[in-house]
Design a protein around this motif. Structure first.
Motif, mmCIF file in Angstrom:
data_model
loop_
_atom_site.group_PDB
_atom_site.id
_atom_site.type_symbol
_atom_site.label_atom_id
_atom_site.label_comp_id
_atom_site.label_asym_id
_atom_site.label_seq_id
_atom_site.Cartn_x
_atom_site.Cartn_y
_atom_site.Cartn_z
ATOM 1 N N ILE A 71 66.853 47.501 10.229
ATOM 2 C CA ILE A 71 68.181 46.623 9.632
ATOM 3 C C ILE A 71 67.532 45.685 9.415
ATOM 4 N N ASP A 72 67.667 45.013 8.066
ATOM 5 C CA ASP A 72 68.122 43.409 8.268
ATOM 6 C C ASP A 72 69.573 42.641 8.463
ATOM 7 N N VAL A 73 68.942 41.577 9.777
ATOM 8 C CA VAL A 73 70.180 40.676 10.209
ATOM 9 C C VAL A 73 70.177 39.282 9.957
ATOM 10 N N SER A 74 71.282 39.067 9.384
ATOM 11 C CA SER A 74 70.684 37.473 8.824
ATOM 12 C C SER A 74 70.771 36.658 9.466
ATOM 13 N N LYS A 75 69.513 35.575 9.384
ATOM 14 C CA LYS A 75 68.653 35.029 10.497
ATOM 15 C C LYS A 75 70.475 33.586 11.343
ATOM 16 N N ALA A 76 70.795 33.436 10.501
ATOM 17 C CA ALA A 76 72.073 32.894 11.068
ATOM 18 C C ALA A 76 72.958 33.200 11.752
ATOM 19 N N ALA A 129 70.225 33.636 14.727
ATOM 20 C CA ALA A 129 69.996 32.636 15.612
ATOM 21 C C ALA A 129 71.021 32.422 16.530
ATOM 22 N N LEU A 130 72.866 32.640 16.124
ATOM 23 C CA LEU A 130 73.145 31.948 16.663
ATOM 24 C C LEU A 130 73.363 32.665 17.710
ATOM 25 N N MET A 131 73.580 34.819 17.818
ATOM 26 C CA MET A 131 73.700 35.578 19.331
ATOM 27 C C MET A 131 72.689 35.287 20.008
ATOM 28 N N THR A 132 71.459 34.759 19.939
ATOM 29 C CA THR A 132 70.200 34.434 20.508
ATOM 30 C C THR A 132 70.774 33.227 21.564
ATOM 31 N N GLY A 171 69.354 41.298 25.705
ATOM 32 C CA GLY A 171 70.098 41.093 24.790
ATOM 33 C C GLY A 171 69.439 39.869 23.463
ATOM 34 N N ALA A 172 68.962 38.837 24.845
ATOM 35 C CA ALA A 172 68.341 37.551 23.789
ATOM 36 C C ALA A 172 67.226 37.868 22.843
ATOM 37 N N VAL A 173 66.447 39.105 24.124
ATOM 38 C CA VAL A 173 65.403 39.284 23.257
ATOM 39 C C VAL A 173 65.277 40.415 21.836
ATOM 40 N N VAL A 174 66.274 40.953 21.687
ATOM 41 C CA VAL A 174 66.512 41.920 20.995
ATOM 42 C C VAL A 174 66.902 40.796 19.434
ATOM 43 N N SER A 175 67.701 39.879 19.410
ATOM 44 C CA SER A 175 68.473 38.693 19.040
ATOM 45 C C SER A 175 66.785 38.284 18.493
ATOM 46 N N VAL A 176 66.286 37.184 19.247
ATOM 47 C CA VAL A 176 65.109 36.559 19.048
ATOM 48 C C VAL A 176 64.412 37.563 17.584
ATOM 49 N N PHE A 177 63.443 39.181 18.385
ATOM 50 C CA PHE A 177 64.000 40.023 17.236
ATOM 51 C C PHE A 177 63.848 40.479 16.175
ATOM 52 N N TYR A 178 64.802 40.347 16.037
ATOM 53 C CA TYR A 178 65.593 40.551 14.411
ATOM 54 C C TYR A 178 65.874 39.350 13.524
ATOM 55 N N LEU A 179 65.537 38.197 14.450
ATOM 56 C CA LEU A 179 65.136 36.296 14.014
ATOM 57 C C LEU A 179 64.610 36.615 13.444
ATOM 58 N N PHE A 180 63.282 36.696 14.541
ATOM 59 C CA PHE A 180 62.330 36.514 13.406
ATOM 60 C C PHE A 180 61.211 37.741 12.645
ATOM 61 N N LYS A 181 62.420 39.186 12.529
ATOM 62 C CA LYS A 181 62.190 39.709 11.769
ATOM 63 C C LYS A 181 62.631 39.889 10.356
ATOM 64 N N SER A 182 63.096 39.002 9.907
ATOM 65 C CA SER A 182 64.300 38.598 8.879
ATOM 66 C C SER A 182 63.407 37.458 8.219
ATOM 67 N N PHE A 183 61.708 37.152 8.857
ATOM 68 C CA PHE A 183 61.264 36.248 8.108
ATOM 69 C C PHE A 183 59.899 36.845 7.638
#
Length: 351
Positions: A200-205, A208-211, A246-258
């Protein structure tokens, strides 16, 4: 097909968001190792100790990001790729040993030849084992329903992340602070689950906040562990800890949104493995920066950054020279080794 042709085709079709994540991850890993090397030679000031904790909080995500990306795209075993990674690891291990011993042939250079079979580089060893098992793992998880896969991950999360952190059981036969095959398979399964059932697509905001929340928690716990010896921060900082994952998954979704493509990013990213393997050139590069002499100064972060970037750029340059100058000889050697290994495997299978 020769190696450099494979690299060029790979760069042309692959998006650059995860390639950028790979570059950022290896830079943070190198920076973390530079700080660790400097700290082993000189005492850090309080402010520089906090810098170490901060960089370490990010650097610990690197391996998890690499494996999660592998899980997301799926690893496929080929004997050629297996041989190539083993070959590259051995060649660069010899080069690092030679350079770190004043460019003279020593016992370390000879022993570097056996780096792969001796499991000297834990990341490479774990990746090769994961690659060899990938076909079976992929078939298994693809046969599971979404709920079955989710329950499997919950079980693994409980026994491989939560319980070890709660009871400080990181140095076990199954875990070893996440530097083991168990963690690789665990993180790989998380990546496969995301691709199969949570793509799925997770918003950058939000990502990034979760990271930042996870990184802040890691930083605070690490500082608390220094200020209060009764607090054991090591299990929390291990690769398999819930906060790291948790941080790894959050960073992954952050870069996935690019969503972008960059030939430069892809070109550099093709040598990220080389940068990881040539990170052992720290002693040689440090002779020019002497970061350990700045461990008490306010310019410590600057020198760490300069040395980490230099190691990265030197590694990229060496790898590009290898690809463009020695590709014919290397391709010939790898093809011969691949054929030999294939024949051996066929004979063993027919026994």
């Amino acid at each position: 097909m020769v190696l450099w042709e494979v690299t060029i085709r790979f760069q042309q079709v692959r998006n650059s968001n995860f390639e950028l994540l790979r570059i950022v991850s290896i830079l943070l890993i190198i920076a973390m190792h530079v700080i660790g090397y400097a700290a082993s030679k000189g005492e850090l000031s309080d402010s520089n100790q906090y810098i170490r904790f901060f960089i370490g909080s990010f650097g610990n995500l690197g391996v998890g990001c690499f494996v999660l990306i592998s899980g997301y795209f799926g690893v496929k075993y080929t004997t050629h790729k297996f041989v190539f990674i083993s070959w590259l690891t051995t060649v660069y291990a010899i080069l690092c040993a030679w350079a770190n011993n004043d460019f003279s042939v020593t016992r370390d250079c000879v022993m570097a030849i056996t780096n792969v079979p001796r499991y000297f580089n834990w990341y490479i060893t774990c990746y090769l084992i994961l690659m060899a098992l990938s076909g079976y793992i992929n078939c298994f998880v693809e046969s599971l329903t979404k709920n079955e896969f989710k329950r499997l991950l919950m079980i693994l999360f409980l026994f491989f992340s939560v319980l070890p952190m709660m009871v400080s059981a990181t140095e076990t036969a199954l875990l070893k602070s996440g530097q083991c095959v168990t963690y690789f398979i665990y993180a790989y399964l998380i990546g496969r689950y995301i691709r199969l059932h949570r793509d799925i697509d997770v918003s950058k905001a939000k990502s990034a906040l979760m990271t930042l929340v996870f990184i802040a928690m890691l930083f605070i716990i690490k500082v608390a562990g220094i200020m209060c010896p009764a607090i054991d921060a090591i299990p929390v900082m291990s690769n398999n800890s819930p906060l790291i994952l948790g941080a790894v998954v959050s960073v992954f979704y952050l870069f996935k949104s690019f969503n972008f493509k960059s030939e430069i990013v892809n070109y550099i990213s093709a040598s990220v493995l080389a940068a990881y393997l040539l990170d052992s050139l720290k002693p040689v590069v440090d002779n020019y920066f002497l970061v350990y002499t700045h461990t008490l100064g306010s310019d410590f972060a600057l020198y760490v950054t300069m040395e980490a970037v230099t190691i990265f750029l030197v590694a990229i340059l060496i790898d590009k020279i290898r690809v463009h100058v020695f590709w014919k000889a290397e391709d010939y050697i790898i093809d011969k080794m691949t054929s030999l290994l294939t024949r051996i495997m066929c004979k063993v299978a027919n026994l």
